[in-house]
Design a protein around this motif. Sequence first.
Motif, short mmCIF file in Angstrom:
data_model
loop_
_atom_site.label_atom_id
_atom_site.label_comp_id
_atom_site.label_asym_id
_atom_site.label_seq_id
_atom_site.Cartn_x
_atom_site.Cartn_y
_atom_site.Cartn_z
N VAL A 151 1.41 1.11 -4.16
CA VAL A 151 0.24 1.07 -4.94
C VAL A 151 -0.81 1.64 -3.99
N ASN A 152 -1.73 2.53 -4.62
CA ASN A 152 -3.11 3.00 -4.30
C ASN A 152 -4.03 2.37 -4.80
N ARG A 153 -4.81 1.41 -4.40
CA ARG A 153 -5.64 0.54 -5.24
C ARG A 153 -6.97 1.26 -5.56
N SER A 185 -2.71 5.33 -10.05
CA SER A 185 -1.62 4.65 -9.46
C SER A 185 -1.45 3.40 -9.44
N SER A 186 -2.41 2.58 -9.89
CA SER A 186 -2.61 1.09 -9.84
C SER A 186 -1.78 0.75 -11.48
N LYS A 205 0.79 -1.17 -0.10
CA LYS A 205 -0.06 -0.03 -0.17
C LYS A 205 0.89 1.30 0.01
N GLU A 206 0.45 2.25 -0.80
CA GLU A 206 1.16 3.57 -0.84
C GLU A 206 1.44 3.99 0.31
N SER A 220 -6.93 4.31 -6.81
CA SER A 220 -6.46 5.08 -8.11
C SER A 220 -6.23 4.34 -9.19
N ARG A 241 0.53 2.67 -12.84
CA ARG A 241 1.93 2.92 -12.56
C ARG A 241 2.57 1.89 -12.00
N ALA A 242 1.96 1.20 -10.93
CA ALA A 242 2.45 0.23 -10.06
C ALA A 242 2.61 -1.25 -11.01
N LYS A 266 5.07 4.47 1.75
CA LYS A 266 6.18 5.28 1.21
C LYS A 266 6.48 6.49 2.78
#
Length: 241
Positions: free
Chosen positions: A122-124, A129-130, A102-103, A126, A132-133, A106
């Motif tokens: 990862v921000n699931r 974000s998903s 989870k983001e 978004s 990019r991850a 960080k």
Amino acid sequence: MKLILKKVHVYIYVLSVALSYFLFWPLFYYFSRKPSRYRNINRFRRIWAIISSALVGFFYRFEYEQAIDWSKTYIVCPNHTSSLDISAMCILVKSDYSFMGKEELKDELVTGLFFRSVDIPVNRDSKMSSYRAFKKASEKLKQGTTLIIFPEGGISDDYPPTLHEFKNGPFKLAIDYKIPIIPVSSSNTWKKLWDDGTKYGTRPGICKFHVHKPIETAHLTEDDADKLKDEVYDIINNRIS
């Protein structure tokens, strides 16, 4: 009295993690500056996991269904009930690896450096974000880096813990890039330290992990993702039930 001692032990564990982290921090920082050095982060992260756990009486025992050839690339999928699962996976995987998590990690003191360098936040919630991850995860797999993904997406609020529904991500990645999945089952780690340990405290002991044989995905298509997810879920659930 017993609960008081267990809560004292969790703070001793936190102190062990923090102090040993700061001892290793100069090395972690140096190796995090360039991607070419990331492999060394994992070597020292493995040593750190062993030391910070052993100092307070946490040890890890791995039972293998078959020998694992760590020269190959895998997606490792463990169930998740304890912060100790992270240390255990650092010790288990003998090749270069990255966690996907989870983001928020960080921004945390200990995990932040890793999730800003070698690991994948990862921000699931978004889609961007998903995307990019998973793009970064695919690049890692192409480079031969093993991914460690907790398919439940986090530690559930249930106590005693139950195995929650798996996310689709690791199974889609495994099929897209023809990467074998290694299910890993832990049935007793939560008894030593559940979640982060602050609610029920901790007690030293041996955390036992069963490493299942790799599941090949080379013959699978996107249509098989749900079937693969259910297969891994059943393998882990049958072992911990």
